[in-house]
Design an enzyme around this catalytic site. Structure first.
Site, mmCIF file in Angstrom:
data_model
loop_
_atom_site.group_PDB
_atom_site.id
_atom_site.type_symbol
_atom_site.label_atom_id
_atom_site.label_comp_id
_atom_site.label_asym_id
_atom_site.label_seq_id
_atom_site.Cartn_x
_atom_site.Cartn_y
_atom_site.Cartn_z
ATOM 1 N N ASP A 200 -6.615 -6.468 3.946
ATOM 2 C CA ASP A 200 -6.147 -5.227 4.314
ATOM 3 C C ASP A 200 -6.358 -4.493 5.421
ATOM 4 O OD1 ASP A 200 -5.235 -2.744 3.235
ATOM 5 O OD2 ASP A 200 -7.058 -1.987 2.182
ATOM 6 N N GLY A 201 -5.135 -4.382 6.099
ATOM 7 C CA GLY A 201 -4.810 -3.591 7.075
ATOM 8 C C GLY A 201 -4.203 -4.413 8.410
ATOM 9 N N GLY B 58 1.033 -2.115 4.031
ATOM 10 C CA GLY B 58 1.695 -0.717 4.297
ATOM 11 C C GLY B 58 2.843 -0.591 5.044
ATOM 12 N N MET C 245 -12.035 4.531 -0.967
ATOM 13 C CA MET C 245 -12.891 4.637 0.091
ATOM 14 C C MET C 245 -13.646 5.880 0.005
ATOM 15 S SD MET C 245 -9.914 3.190 2.613
ATOM 16 C CE MET C 245 -8.810 3.313 1.177
ATOM 17 N N MET D 123 -11.799 -5.926 4.802
ATOM 18 C CA MET D 123 -11.077 -5.001 5.761
ATOM 19 C C MET D 123 -10.805 -5.535 7.153
ATOM 20 S SD MET D 123 -10.273 -2.374 3.921
ATOM 21 C CE MET D 123 -9.410 -1.487 5.213
ATOM 22 N N HIS E 219 -8.111 1.126 -4.417
ATOM 23 C CA HIS E 219 -9.363 0.700 -3.395
ATOM 24 C C HIS E 219 -9.790 2.164 -3.087
ATOM 25 C CE1 HIS E 219 -9.665 -0.222 1.249
ATOM 26 N NE2 HIS E 219 -10.808 -0.207 0.467
ATOM 27 N N MET F 267 -9.209 8.308 -0.492
ATOM 28 C CA MET F 267 -10.034 8.462 0.568
ATOM 29 C C MET F 267 -10.655 9.925 0.486
ATOM 30 S SD MET F 267 -7.613 7.432 3.591
ATOM 31 C CE MET F 267 -6.732 5.530 3.825
ATOM 32 N N ASP G 123 -4.801 3.608 -2.247
ATOM 33 C CA ASP G 123 -5.846 3.897 -1.292
ATOM 34 C C ASP G 123 -6.190 5.415 -1.488
ATOM 35 O OD1 ASP G 123 -6.228 1.591 0.488
ATOM 36 O OD2 ASP G 123 -4.012 2.096 1.009
ATOM 37 N N GLY H 15 -9.292 4.313 6.447
ATOM 38 C CA GLY H 15 -8.892 5.493 6.928
ATOM 39 C C GLY H 15 -7.511 5.811 7.061
ATOM 40 N N PHE H 16 -6.824 4.758 7.817
ATOM 41 C CA PHE H 16 -5.604 5.434 8.083
ATOM 42 C C PHE H 16 -4.581 3.735 8.093
ATOM 43 C CE2 PHE H 16 -8.502 7.509 10.572
ATOM 44 C CZ PHE H 16 -7.855 9.082 10.367
ATOM 45 N N SER I 215 0.868 -1.309 0.002
ATOM 46 C CA SER I 215 0.101 -0.037 -0.048
ATOM 47 C C SER I 215 0.814 1.394 0.016
ATOM 48 C CB SER I 215 -0.806 0.109 1.183
ATOM 49 O OG SER I 215 -1.281 1.407 1.334
ATOM 50 N N HIS J 268 -1.060 -1.316 -4.403
ATOM 51 C CA HIS J 268 -2.357 -0.802 -4.024
ATOM 52 C C HIS J 268 -2.325 0.456 -3.461
ATOM 53 C CE1 HIS J 268 -5.788 -1.983 -1.308
ATOM 54 N NE2 HIS J 268 -5.554 -1.227 -0.557
#
Ligand code: DX5
Ligand code: ZN
Length: 214
Positions: free
Chosen positions: A173-174, A195, A66, A135, A64, A35, A33, A140-141, A6, A31
């Site tokens: 993811d995450g 990430g 969001m 997720m 991705h 947002m 992200d 968000g973070f 990420s 990846h």
């Protein structure tokens, strides 16, 4: 195992070098992200960054989203260079229409589910999609801890996909680390997004190699 670093955790002052590093690594996908500050309480980056990243790599760009109302921007993400476009089930009033739009534009289509969303809500859309982004943190973070119950959700989703005889990929993811990657893989995931584990490590290429071998 497919590994998707990420870029959210990359150093944007040296984005080109980060992309070159990923190109030289065993990473499979980039990846990205996106947002909007509405669907998630954070704002990341958009078209200009994706376009520039696209110019640095031939690897798959896995975007991705969001964001709310993703249908408004699907074509622009295609033009920016997205190969996979993932939308959130919680952000789509007409998910089936969103998926048809993404596929009609020639991209692979993914659906992301937040930690609170039961995977069985995906039952009727599974046959239409290429990927589920499960997720394992609240979106968000970067840099958050893996939510343990995600393992149970991966197993449920793996069973749903296998029972239906489908080839939909399960992307997690995450909060993925070198410590929990094996358990995530064994539960049935086939794409690992990471990430901080990659970009904060001393040797990102070696970390990618380890994740790849999970
Ligand atoms: C979170 C993003 C993730 C994030 C993962 O909203 O969707 O892709 O960058 O970061 P880590 O691996 O640091 O948890
Ligand atoms: Zn993501």
């Amino acid at each position: 195992m497919t590994v998707a670093p990420s870029l959210l955790a990359a150093n944007f002052l040296r984005l080109e070098q980060e992309c070159i590093m990923l190109n030289e690594s065993q990473a499979d996908w980039f990846h990205l992200d996106v947002m909007d500050g509405v669907f998630v309480p954070n704002i990341s980056f958009g078209f200009p960054i994706i376009k520039q990243v696209r110019q640095t790599t031939k690897k798959i760009c896995d975007v991705h989203l969001m964001i709310v109302e993703p249908e408004k921007y699907a074509e622009q993400f295609k033009n920016a260079g997205a190969d996979i476009l993932t939308v959130h089930i919680e952000a789509c009033r007409h998910l089936h229409r969103n998926i048809q739009q993404i596929k009609g534009l020639g991209m692979m289509a993914g659906v992301a589910v937040n930690p609170h969303t039961p995977v069985n809500l995906l039952k009727d859309i599974l046959a239409d999609i290429d990927l589920v982004c499960l997720m394992s943190v609240n979106p968000g973070f970067g840099g958050q801890s893996f939510i343990p119950y995600s393992i149970e959700k991966i197993k449920q989703l793996r069973k749903m996909i296998d029972d239906a005889g489908l080839k939909v990929k399960i992307e997690v993811d995450g909060g993925i680390t070198l410590q929990n990657a094996k358990q995530i893989a064994e539960a049935g995931a086939n794409v690992l997004v990471a990430g901080n584990t990659i970009f904060s490590s001393k040797d990102p290429k070696a970390t990618i190699k380890k994740l790849k071998a999970t």
